[in-house]
Scaffold this active site. Structure first.
Site, PDB file in Angstrom:
ATOM      1  N   ASP A 133      -8.189  -4.424   6.299  1.00  0.00           N
ATOM      2  CA  ASP A 133      -6.855  -4.874   6.115  1.00  0.00           C
ATOM      3  C   ASP A 133      -6.751  -5.511   4.706  1.00  0.00           C
ATOM      4  O   ASP A 133      -7.657  -5.570   3.718  1.00  0.00           O
ATOM      5  CB  ASP A 133      -6.350  -5.742   7.333  1.00  0.00           C
ATOM      6  CG  ASP A 133      -4.848  -5.809   7.291  1.00  0.00           C
ATOM      7  OD1 ASP A 133      -4.165  -5.264   6.649  1.00  0.00           O
ATOM      8  OD2 ASP A 133      -4.381  -6.264   8.388  1.00  0.00           O
TER       9      ASP A 133
HETATM   10  C1  BGC Z   1      -1.211  -5.922   7.712  1.00  0.00           C
HETATM   11  C2  BGC Z   1      -1.467  -4.351   8.059  1.00  0.00           C
HETATM   12  C3  BGC Z   1      -0.710  -3.744   7.097  1.00  0.00           C
HETATM   13  C4  BGC Z   1      -1.310  -3.922   5.709  1.00  0.00           C
HETATM   14  C5  BGC Z   1      -0.482  -3.187   4.573  1.00  0.00           C
HETATM   15  C6  BGC Z   1      -1.515  -6.339   6.344  1.00  0.00           C
HETATM   16  O1  BGC Z   1      -0.928  -7.501   5.883  1.00  0.00           O
HETATM   17  O2  BGC Z   1      -2.071  -6.758   8.554  1.00  0.00           O
HETATM   18  O3  BGC Z   1      -1.276  -4.346   9.398  1.00  0.00           O
HETATM   19  O4  BGC Z   1      -1.026  -2.393   7.506  1.00  0.00           O
HETATM   20  O5  BGC Z   1      -0.911  -5.412   5.377  1.00  0.00           O
HETATM   21  O6  BGC Z   1       0.773  -3.404   4.338  1.00  0.00           O
END
Ligand code: BGC
Length: 748
Positions: A284
């Protein structure tokens, strides 16, 4: 490039004989990857593991980024939302980078791209795979037209605490429902084949346990014993893998002391060895370097080492791999073959996406944003996800009624789209106000509060005047979109601002009130439930919320949704879920003593001696699976084919459903079981099947379900996954707290 085309040609040609095909094409796939890999330098390989973040708002394409792509330092890009930039960056990668390896373009396409569907928790309330699949299909078609070919969805985190802001993005609290819907999302995003012209690669996230954040506080620590992991949190991911999901994202949280992005047990043993995942795993956003704050990695280099050793293939936004993998390999801490493994996983997905053959955005594939069929699908989804929680007969409305349309969400085009809608455009949202106006209904619009947190009581007097001149009040209440989603947890989950006060004030006019809730989570309404005549949960319904609401309120359609989460009376009950375990002292009516019934100065005793709260009891406000329609059903004649089954038998369960009302109705018939005694304690109920049925007035339909010992399997502390012999209860009913019951025995 020519070389690739010949190879792909071979792979495609080998697809004629089904059984042999898989092997031949898998073999060809691996040969292709190996041969490409053999030509790549260490730096290029590390480049493939790099998911570079960009800002979707950038107006210029930075020279530095172009140069990095040219040098093969970037495997994938996040948030490039300018088609010319997409085209140019891909051109550089394919024509100018050392091995011409195309780039993947990722973006969070969560519940629609331009055409916004209900939030995922709302989609889950549809309990409908077709609706879910068409939502992700539409999202894929729209997103692909601007060059996005990878979405960070679906989120498959089981969520049992409505304080958690990301419950909005979750499939709810039940592993079976989440598994069914997770598969549907993936089929919709990825289409028939990952290399289809409108397919986008899906990403099952967040692996794993993110929804178990303690106290519902986002990013928080989780403690997940092995049986809980395998019986509750893992099944939706397994289902996603079965559906062929291309990628998996690790979660922000730690699990039992080890952050997910550095968790070798979860990534290697479970995901790769056991579940045989052969796509790639992405971290993530910054979750690799966040292991430093977790107190698991000493510094960035150590973080890179931990993630690499755990088997994480691609790093999102942070640069621990980019900055340190080379050094770690030179020092012998990480091996070349470990890195090769990551790169192979990434190239395999690029190959399956057809990128070596068709790297570019199809410029003839004109954006079909807001196509009629897309809007229709979004409207259908909003209707199917709406859950009627209370109705004393006021609904459906008749078109000659004079309606006072009130509340801060009645005309809130941005907020009705909900969380994770960066690409949705509020000017395309049709609000209830707009829809009612277009339908030429007898409506006076007086929002009174300007937004959900508005605390002003200034408009109350006028509201009373308007209400008095109307037959009925439709009060669209809730939370603004910004009050749920990532990092937007709430400790108290009632209607914010002056909404409750206003509802109480309006109820004094004696006019019936229909409370419509647009929110990212269940909202506690214990304080106002008696002041209103009907309650309709409408989640954040997306672009077509208004027309969908109008059809439901006026009875052109029924509210067809059922709760995918338990609805609490108070956030003090959380976490709260229907498939909990029993205690040694299960709560019951006879023994329950309410707080105000305790005599003053009472002798110190264990009141009621069971598991409850003195102040709010032991039941939810509305149970999992609950939802009313516009007719009544009677369940009858529950019959099981045998009262004892063996491990290879199928149990047939039949029930009849009669429509007692005077209009056709739709019901979601739910089957639950309970394993009465287990080698570890078992949940009081578990959803195993559900079916949608439409029944005409006066008609009775017979429904048949089949389950086998496979459905009764669970994992115990020894790690054994098996169904255990013994007694089982089985219920069929309209929700988790009601149903006709039978029992059967599972024998050797
Ligand atoms: C989130 C993810 C997301 C990623 C990209 C993160 O803050 O937890 O679910 O896909 O950002 O935007």
């Amino acid at each position: 490039m020519k070389y690739y085309l010949i190879f792909i040609g071979c792979i495609v040609m080998s697809c004629s004989n089904k059984d042999a095909t898989l092997k031949v094409s898998d073999h060809a796939e691996e040969q292709f990857i190996d041969s490409l890999l053999s030509k790549m330098t260490l730096n290029e390989k590390i480049g493939q593991t790099n998911l570079r973040g960009t800002s979707s708002r950038s107006k210029v394409l930075s020279e530095a980024l172009k140069e990095d792509v040219r040098q093969g330092k970037v495997g994938a890009l996040l948030n490039v939302m300018n088609v010319e930039f997409v085209d140019e960056l891909q051109r550089i990668a394919v024509e100018e980078s050392p091995n011409n390896i195309p780039i993947i373009f990722g973006r969070d396409i969560v519940h629609g791209f331009k055409t916004v569907f209900p939030i995922p928790l709302g989609m889950a309330a549809s309990w409908d795979e077709n609706v879910v699949r068409s939502s992700s299909r539409v999202a894929a078609i729209e997103a692909r037209s601007v060059g996005i070919n990878w979405t960070f969805a679906p989120m498959l985190d089981i969520a049992r605490d409505s304080r958690w802001g990301r419950i909005a993005e979750s499939p709810g609290e039940d592993p079976y429902l989440a598994s069914v819907l997770g598969k549907a999302y993936i089929k919709g995003f990825q289409g028939d084949s990952l290399n289809g012209s409108t397919s986008i690669a899906a990403c099952a996230k967040h692996y794993i346990g993110y929804g178990a954040a303690m106290g519902g506080r986002d990013y928080n620590t989780t403690l997940i014993p092995e049986p809980l992991l395998r019986n509750v949190y893992l099944p939706p991911f397994k289902a996603a893998l079965d559906a062929g999901v291309a990628t998996v994202m690790t979660s922000f949280n730690e699990i039992n002391g080890i952050p997910a992005s550095g968790n070798a047990y979860l990534l290697k043993e479970v995901l790769r060895d056991e579940l045989e995942f052969d796509g790639f795993v992405v971290s993530d956003w910054d979750s690799v370097i966040e292991m430093i704050a977790h107190g698991y990695a000493a510094d960035e280099k150590h973080a890179a080492e931990l993630s690499a050793k755990a088997g994480l293939d691609m790093e999102m936004t942070s640069k621990a791999y980019e900055n340190h993998l080379k050094e770690l390999i030179e020092e012998g801490v990480i091996t070349r073959s470990q890195l090769d493994g990551f790169v192979k996983n990434i190239l395999r997905i690029k190959l399956r996406m057809g990128l070596f053959k068709t790297p570019y955005r199809d410029k003839n594939n004109e954006a079909s944003f807001y196509a009629k069929s897309h809007l229709k699908a979004a409207e259908e989804a909003a209707i199917k996800s709406s859950v009627l929680l209370k109705n004393n007969g006021v609904l459906p409305l008749s078109s000659d009624m004079k309606v006072a349309l009130m509340g801060p969400l009645a005309n809130a085009p941005l907020d009705q789209m909900g969380t994770w809608t960066f690409d949705g455009e509020e000017e395309h949202s049709i609000t209830p106000f707009k829809a009612f106006e277009t339908a030429n209904l007898n409506v006076v619009f007086e929002p009174v509060l300007t937004h959900s947190r508005d605390r002003s009581t200034e408009g109350f007097e006028k509201a009373i005047r308007v209400a008095k001149q109307s037959d009925v009040i439709v009060f669209v209440a809730g939370e603004e979109a910004i009050l749920s989603g990532e990092a937007h947890s709430r400790a108290v989950i009632n209607l914010p601002g002056a909404q409750e006060d206003l509802i109480k004030t309006l109820s004094k006019t004696g006019k019936p009130i229909i409370l419509v809730i647009m929110a990212g989570r269940p909202i506690t309404i214990t304080n106002i439930i008696d002041d209103v005549d009907a309650v309709l949960m409408f989640w954040h319904p997306g672009t077509m919320g208004g027309p969908a609401l109008q059809q439901v309120l006026y009875g052109e359609r029924e509210p067809e949704g059922r709760l995918p989460v338990t609805w609490p009376k108070s956030s003090g009950q959380l976490p709260y879920f229907y498939n909990h375990k029993n205690t040694g002292r299960p709560a019951n009516k006879q023994d329950y003593v309410a707080m105000y019934d305790i005599p003053i100065g009472a002798w110190q005793s264990s009141l009621g001696n069971d598991s409850h709260y003195l102040d709010i009891g032991y039941t939810p406000h509305f149970p999992f699976g609950y939802g009313l329609g516009y007719t009544q059903f009677k369940y009858d004649d529950l019959k099981i084919s045998k009262d004892t089954i063996g491990f290879n038998d199928t149990l047939e369960v039949k029930v009849s459903i009669a429509n007692l009302g005077d209009r056709p109705g739709k019901e979601i018939v739910q089957l639950y079981t309970q394993d009465v005694v287990g080698s570890i304690t078992r949940p009081v109920k578990e959803l195993k099947r559900f079916q949608h049925v439409t029944v005409k007035p006066g008609e009775t339909k017979q429904m048949t379900f089949r389950i086998s010992s496979d459905d009764l399997k669970f994992t115990n502390h020894e790690g054994t996954r098996a169904a255990e012999t013994g007694d089982f209860n089985i219920w069929i009913g309209p929700h988790a707290a009601s149903g006709l019951k039978e029992t059967f025995y599972l024998k050797e």
